[in-house]
Write an enzyme that holds these catalytic residues in place. Structure first.
Site, PDB file in Angstrom:
ATOM      1  N   GLU A   1     -24.295  83.190 -39.296  1.00 44.42           N
ATOM      2  CA  GLU A   1     -23.661  82.301 -38.325  1.00 44.42           C
ATOM      3  C   GLU A   1     -23.642  82.963 -36.953  1.00 44.42           C
ATOM      4  O   GLU A   1     -23.547  84.203 -36.856  1.00 44.42           O
ATOM      5  CB  GLU A   1     -22.218  81.988 -38.729  1.00 44.42           C
ATOM      6  CG  GLU A   1     -22.067  81.205 -40.013  1.00 44.42           C
ATOM      7  CD  GLU A   1     -20.614  81.018 -40.423  1.00 44.42           C
ATOM      8  OE1 GLU A   1     -20.367  80.180 -41.298  1.00 44.42           O
ATOM      9  OE2 GLU A   1     -19.741  81.718 -39.860  1.00 44.42           O
ATOM     10  N   LYS A  24     -21.864  84.266 -33.761  1.00 44.89           N
ATOM     11  CA  LYS A  24     -20.505  84.744 -33.474  1.00 44.89           C
ATOM     12  C   LYS A  24     -20.135  84.348 -32.048  1.00 44.89           C
ATOM     13  O   LYS A  24     -20.873  84.623 -31.106  1.00 44.89           O
ATOM     14  CB  LYS A  24     -20.421  86.259 -33.634  1.00 44.89           C
ATOM     15  CG  LYS A  24     -18.991  86.779 -33.554  1.00 44.89           C
ATOM     16  CD  LYS A  24     -18.906  88.273 -33.788  1.00 44.89           C
ATOM     17  CE  LYS A  24     -17.461  88.728 -33.912  1.00 44.89           C
ATOM     18  NZ  LYS A  24     -16.598  88.261 -32.817  1.00 44.89           N
ATOM     19  N   ASP A  59     -17.327  84.291 -28.804  1.00 41.27           N
ATOM     20  CA  ASP A  59     -16.384  85.202 -28.151  1.00 41.27           C
ATOM     21  C   ASP A  59     -15.170  84.415 -27.664  1.00 41.27           C
ATOM     22  O   ASP A  59     -15.174  83.833 -26.588  1.00 41.27           O
ATOM     23  CB  ASP A  59     -17.081  85.882 -26.968  1.00 41.27           C
ATOM     24  CG  ASP A  59     -16.375  87.154 -26.549  1.00 41.27           C
ATOM     25  OD1 ASP A  59     -15.308  87.452 -27.109  1.00 41.27           O
ATOM     26  OD2 ASP A  59     -16.897  87.853 -25.664  1.00 41.27           O
ATOM     27  N   PHE A  68     -15.189  77.691 -38.956  1.00 39.82           N
ATOM     28  CA  PHE A  68     -16.230  78.277 -39.800  1.00 39.82           C
ATOM     29  C   PHE A  68     -15.790  78.491 -41.245  1.00 39.82           C
ATOM     30  O   PHE A  68     -16.592  78.905 -42.078  1.00 39.82           O
ATOM     31  CB  PHE A  68     -16.768  79.584 -39.212  1.00 39.82           C
ATOM     32  CG  PHE A  68     -15.739  80.638 -38.898  1.00 39.82           C
ATOM     33  CD1 PHE A  68     -15.018  81.280 -39.893  1.00 39.82           C
ATOM     34  CD2 PHE A  68     -15.511  81.008 -37.577  1.00 39.82           C
ATOM     35  CE1 PHE A  68     -14.093  82.273 -39.597  1.00 39.82           C
ATOM     36  CE2 PHE A  68     -14.581  81.995 -37.266  1.00 39.82           C
ATOM     37  CZ  PHE A  68     -13.869  82.621 -38.280  1.00 39.82           C
ATOM     38  N   ARG A  88     -10.454  94.071 -43.801  1.00 44.80           N
ATOM     39  CA  ARG A  88     -11.762  94.114 -43.145  1.00 44.80           C
ATOM     40  C   ARG A  88     -12.786  94.264 -44.259  1.00 44.80           C
ATOM     41  O   ARG A  88     -12.814  95.264 -44.956  1.00 44.80           O
ATOM     42  CB  ARG A  88     -11.844  95.268 -42.149  1.00 44.80           C
ATOM     43  CG  ARG A  88     -13.130  95.233 -41.310  1.00 44.80           C
ATOM     44  CD  ARG A  88     -13.099  96.254 -40.194  1.00 44.80           C
ATOM     45  NE  ARG A  88     -12.122  95.951 -39.171  1.00 44.80           N
ATOM     46  CZ  ARG A  88     -12.301  95.087 -38.175  1.00 44.80           C
ATOM     47  NH1 ARG A  88     -13.438  94.396 -38.101  1.00 44.80           N
ATOM     48  NH2 ARG A  88     -11.354  94.883 -37.282  1.00 44.80           N
TER      49      ARG A  88
END
Length: 320
Positions: free
Chosen positions: A26, A28, A30, A123, A203
């Site tokens: 996908e 990205k 900002d 998303f 993460r």
């Protein structure tokens, strides 16, 4: 804090994108990472730290509530996405989203909603009918999100500049998305494992992000001995111009050697900042220019083959 808030799952930063049939990609964007809760009565948007955002970006809630009857069979919903001010279908404006995020006055928010309209770029989907689907595989969650977006009536093949709500599509074609991201100056690419679950507050290596970095050559202007940051500049209209500072990417040995060189050849000192006349050139990667300064610069190498007079603003724009 919003009772529906979950601290987002974050991608792992890498220099390389994984490949294989179990990975999709996908663009990205900002902006502000944002979770959007939607039921028949309200829309609540929260930042990655749990701060409310819906009052600052009211055009998104207004747009969605005009379509609530079509989407009501899915309520309550919780979506994950990026809150953006779009420059083009593949790039968001860091500067404009920052400006909007600082607004407090309702009148200024109203003016900004018209001058710099925002878009929630969804998303992922975390809850449907109030039930968590975080343990479903990514492709399954994406499939349900796709259905919701079709009910809203927005395009699902591409991001629209004119829509306050967007669906971020994915692709299996790595080469194509890389070319798209470079051409449109996007922030980067996120690779997602098709079987990945969504887990709050971690993460994960199931999501990998690679930034679309620019590279430039700059001359050293000094070092701040208090924080260890090196200051760099370029020639702009024949004038030495500060353009940013860096500390990451340089090894401990290189750092100590460079500090010593600056001290031995210093042209002056202002507090903890030791200055040096332009002579030493370095190559840095960076995300973009923001207010004529480098965003997220990182040391790559020394450029002993470059004359400091060639580190110009014009060459920097040309290279990029």
């Amino acid at each position: 804090m919003n009772q529906h808030f979950l601290k987002p799952m974050l991608p792992t930063l890498s220099e390389n994108l994984p490949e294989g049939d179990n990975w999709v990609y996908e663009v990205k964007y900002d902006g502000f990472r944002c979770l959007l809760y939607w039921d028949a009565e309200s829309i609540i948007m929260t930042s990655r730290n749990g701060h409310p955002l819906h009052h600052i970006f009211p055009e998104i809630a207004t747009f969605l509530m005009n379509h609530k009857n079509n989407v009501s069979p899915y309520f309550p919903l919780l979506m994950d996405g990026e809150l953006c001010v779009l420059d083009n279908p593949f790039k968001a404006s860091f500067e404009n989203i920052q400006k909007r995020g600082r607004l407090k006055s309702s009148e200024k928010i109203k003016q900004a909603s018209s001058a710099f309209p925002s878009s929630f770029c969804a998303f992922d989907l975390l809850k449907v009918n109030g039930k968590s689907i975080c343990n479903e595989p990514f492709l399954k969650r994406k499939q349900v999100l796709n259905k919701v977006c079709k009910e809203i009536g927005i395009p699902i093949q591409n991001v629209s500049l004119n829509s306050p709500f967007n669906y971020i599509p994915f692709t299996h074609d790595l080469n194509h998305i890389q070319e798209t991201v470079v051409h449109h100056l996007s922030e980067g690419i996120v690779a997602k494992k098709t079987t990945s679950k969504w887990s709050a507050s971690i993460r994960t290596s199931n999501w990998i992000k690679v930034k679309n970095l620019m590279i430039g050559t700059f001359f050293l202007l000094g070092v701040d001995t208090e924080n260890g940051f090196f200051h760099v500049g370029v020639l702009k209209e024949n004038s030495v111009t500060f353009i940013g500072l860096f500390a990451h990417g340089i090894s401990d040995q290189e750092k100590e050697a460079l500090i010593q060189i600056v001290k031995n050849n210093q042209s002056g000192q202002k507090g903890s900042l030791i200055t040096i006349a332009p002579s030493i050139c370095v190559e840095l990667s960076y995300l973009e220019m923001y207010k004529n300064q480098l965003r997220q610069p990182r040391f790559l190498r020394f450029r002993f083959d470059v004359k400091w007079e060639d580190c110009t603003w014009e060459n920097l724009q040309k290279n990029n």
